[in-house]
Enzyme design. Structure first.
Site, PDB file in Angstrom:
ATOM      1  N   GLY A 198      -0.952 -14.743   3.104  1.00 37.26           N
ATOM      2  CA  GLY A 198      -0.838 -14.300   1.720  1.00 37.26           C
ATOM      3  C   GLY A 198      -0.278 -15.433   0.904  1.00 37.26           C
ATOM      4  N   PHE A 237       5.169 -17.164  -5.616  1.00 42.10           N
ATOM      5  CA  PHE A 237       6.445 -17.255  -4.894  1.00 42.10           C
ATOM      6  C   PHE A 237       6.401 -18.332  -3.805  1.00 42.10           C
ATOM      7  CE2 PHE A 237       3.619 -14.889  -2.297  1.00 42.10           C
ATOM      8  CZ  PHE A 237       3.976 -15.202  -1.002  1.00 42.10           C
ATOM      9  N   VAL A 259       2.910 -16.840   2.743  1.00 45.76           N
ATOM     10  CA  VAL A 259       3.263 -16.180   4.006  1.00 45.76           C
ATOM     11  C   VAL A 259       2.305 -16.733   5.064  1.00 45.76           C
ATOM     12  CG1 VAL A 259       3.449 -13.996   5.260  1.00 45.76           C
ATOM     13  CG2 VAL A 259       4.012 -14.064   2.835  1.00 45.76           C
ATOM     14  N   LYS A 319       7.571 -16.232   5.694  1.00 43.47           N
ATOM     15  CA  LYS A 319       7.436 -16.251   4.236  1.00 43.47           C
ATOM     16  C   LYS A 319       8.252 -17.427   3.722  1.00 43.47           C
ATOM     17  CE  LYS A 319       7.970 -12.896   0.462  1.00 43.47           C
ATOM     18  NZ  LYS A 319       8.095 -11.452   0.240  1.00 43.47           N
ATOM     19  N   ASP A 342       8.907  -2.017  -5.639  1.00 40.35           N
ATOM     20  CA  ASP A 342       7.555  -2.598  -5.733  1.00 40.35           C
ATOM     21  C   ASP A 342       6.659  -2.050  -4.632  1.00 40.35           C
ATOM     22  OD1 ASP A 342       5.506  -4.056  -6.831  1.00 40.35           O
ATOM     23  OD2 ASP A 342       6.088  -5.969  -5.949  1.00 40.35           O
TER      24      ASP A 342
HETATM   25  P1  ADP Z   1       4.832 -11.363  -2.116  1.00 41.04           P
HETATM   26  O1  ADP Z   1       6.239 -11.483  -2.570  1.00 41.04           O
HETATM   27  O2  ADP Z   1       3.993 -12.478  -2.479  1.00 41.04           O
HETATM   28  O3  ADP Z   1       4.155 -10.121  -2.578  1.00 41.04           O
HETATM   29  P2  ADP Z   1       4.724 -10.236   0.577  1.00 41.04           P
HETATM   30  O4  ADP Z   1       5.930 -10.115   1.421  1.00 41.04           O
HETATM   31  O5  ADP Z   1       4.215  -8.987  -0.046  1.00 41.04           O
HETATM   32  O6  ADP Z   1       4.952 -11.358  -0.513  1.00 41.04           O
HETATM   33  O7  ADP Z   1       3.571 -10.875   1.442  1.00 41.04           O
HETATM   34  C1  ADP Z   1       2.295 -11.176   0.889  1.00 41.04           C
HETATM   35  C2  ADP Z   1       1.210 -10.756   1.875  1.00 41.04           C
HETATM   36  O8  ADP Z   1       1.388 -11.476   3.118  1.00 41.04           O
HETATM   37  C3  ADP Z   1       1.254  -9.277   2.250  1.00 41.04           C
HETATM   38  O9  ADP Z   1       0.525  -8.489   1.331  1.00 41.04           O
HETATM   39  C4  ADP Z   1       0.621  -9.287   3.627  1.00 41.04           C
HETATM   40  O10 ADP Z   1      -0.794  -9.301   3.517  1.00 41.04           O
HETATM   41  C5  ADP Z   1       1.079 -10.629   4.204  1.00 41.04           C
HETATM   42  N1  ADP Z   1       2.281 -10.406   5.027  1.00 41.04           N
HETATM   43  C6  ADP Z   1       3.562 -10.342   4.585  1.00 41.04           C
HETATM   44  N2  ADP Z   1       4.408 -10.110   5.597  1.00 41.04           N
HETATM   45  C7  ADP Z   1       3.661 -10.024   6.712  1.00 41.04           C
HETATM   46  C8  ADP Z   1       3.949  -9.788   8.099  1.00 41.04           C
HETATM   47  N3  ADP Z   1       5.185  -9.584   8.535  1.00 41.04           N
HETATM   48  N4  ADP Z   1       2.906  -9.769   8.981  1.00 41.04           N
HETATM   49  C9  ADP Z   1       1.647  -9.978   8.552  1.00 41.04           C
HETATM   50  N5  ADP Z   1       1.305 -10.195   7.259  1.00 41.04           N
HETATM   51  C10 ADP Z   1       2.290 -10.220   6.349  1.00 41.04           C
END
Ligand code: ADP
Ligand code: MG
Length: 318
Positions: A11, A15, A18, A33, A130
């Site tokens: 992702g 920010f 990930v 992340k 969120d």
């Molecule tokens: P942001 O602050 O950009 O929204 P997120 O924590 O929501 O960050 O992570 C963005 C994307 O990365 C998520 O929508 C998911 O698809 C992927 N992602 C985040 N954490 C994980 C995880 N632990 N395992 C697999 N994919 C993840």
């Protein structure tokens, strides 16, 4: 961080990124992340520990429906790297991959798990702020609440006032600029997500805040002085006039949902936050009662071959 081999981005946003990553020694696959320093703006270790995602997840450890933060690192340049258990994807991706509609037992299972995670968060004094399908992570039939970057500690008597949540899932009091909203904004988001699981498309896809309120009025019917007195005050303060709709009703917009599902979504989507159930109350709703076995919603995926327990190597274990 040099113990990890970065495999591919999962992702990406303003920010940072990930990553799917592999621990070189243990072979464990994790998600890392990485927050840019413009985002984390860290100048001290204290600030790092107080970051919403680090502080909340270190207090909400070990719940099966909240993503597990394994380690967190602060770089010398003010960047932050958070190491999470690896999940297969997010709920939006699963909905997009699902060619046919989910059946109600599958939806019940997902919703039940979200509410269990949320109940734990709220009872421990955290509001997510969120919730949306992209922030719900899925692995082998298990759903976990992720992305606690907007989470905030609930402090009695101290209201939240920042403008939060992604628009389609944003509660009306936030849309109207309330300075006194609470954890019920998460319950509104659960209602919208639940509807989206039935339809496989967003229920309230407004393009701006005004259009968002317009959508809500057209689906639910406009609020009245009786149904939501504070709403009229908030609208007055925002110099906003609700469009007058009687509302087509949720069963019109979610035709495949059962009567008890519609009842639950209706209560979650109450205009008045005080009338929305808490997560614990929602879990007692007849939609869940009588379902002795909560079935698996998402088919088992290919097993992860490198899934071992990660020992505490470097960084802080949170
Ligand atoms: P942001 O602050 O950009 O929204 P997120 O924590 O929501 O960050 O992570 C963005 C994307 O990365 C998520 O929508 C998911 O698809 C992927 N992602 C985040 N954490 C994980 C995880 N632990 N395992 C697999 N994919 C993840
Ligand atoms: Mg996110």
């Amino acid at each position: 961080m040099e113990n990890y081999c970065f495999l591919k981005p999962l992702g990406e946003g303003s920010f940072g990124v990930v990553w799917k990553a592999l621990h070189k020694v243990t072979g464990e696959i994790v998600a890392i992340k990485q927050l840019k320093n413009e985002v984390s703006r860290l100048t001290s270790w204290e600030e790092f520990l107080q970051m919403a995602e680090v502080e909340s997840l270190s207090q909400l450890k070990n719940h099966p429906n909240i993503v597990n933060l394994k380690q967190a690192f602060m770089g010398f340049d003010g960047t932050a790297s958070l190491v999470f258990e690896f999940m297969e994807g997010n709920l939006l991706q699963f909905m997009q991959l699902h060619k046919k509609r989910f059946n109600e037992a599958e939806i019940r299972n997902v919703c039940h798990q979200i509410l269990l995670g949320l109940d734990h968060m709220h009872k421990n004094g955290w509001c997510h702020r969120d919730l949306k399908p992209e922030n719900l992570l899925v692995k082998q039939g298990v759903v976990k609440i992720g992305d606690l970057g907007s989470a905030k500690k609930i402090q009695p008597g101290i209201p939240f006032k920042d403008y939060v949540t992604t628009r389609w899932y944003r509660a009306p009091e936030v849309l109207l600029g309330s300075h006194f909203y609470d954890s019920k904004v998460d319950m509104w988001a659960v209602g919208v997500i639940l509807a989206e699981m039935f339809n496989l498309r967003p229920l309230l896809p407004g393009q701006n805040a005004e259009q968002q309120l317009f959508w809500i009025c057209s689906v639910l019917g406009s609020p009245t002085m009786k149904s939501w007195p504070e709403g009229q005050i908030l609208a007055g303060q925002a110099e906003y006039q609700f469009p007058q709709f009687s509302g087509s009703g949720l069963s019109f917009f979610i035709p495949s949902a059962s009567e008890s599902a519609i009842q639950l979504i209706t209560s979650l989507l109450s205009w008045d936050p005080a009338k929305r159930p808490t997560a614990a109350e929602a879990l007692k709703h007849p939609f869940f009662v009588g379902s002795h076995r909560i079935p698996r919603a998402i088919p088992r995926a290919i097993p992860e071959r490198h899934n071992h327990i990660l020992p505490n190597i470097g960084g802080i274990l949170v």
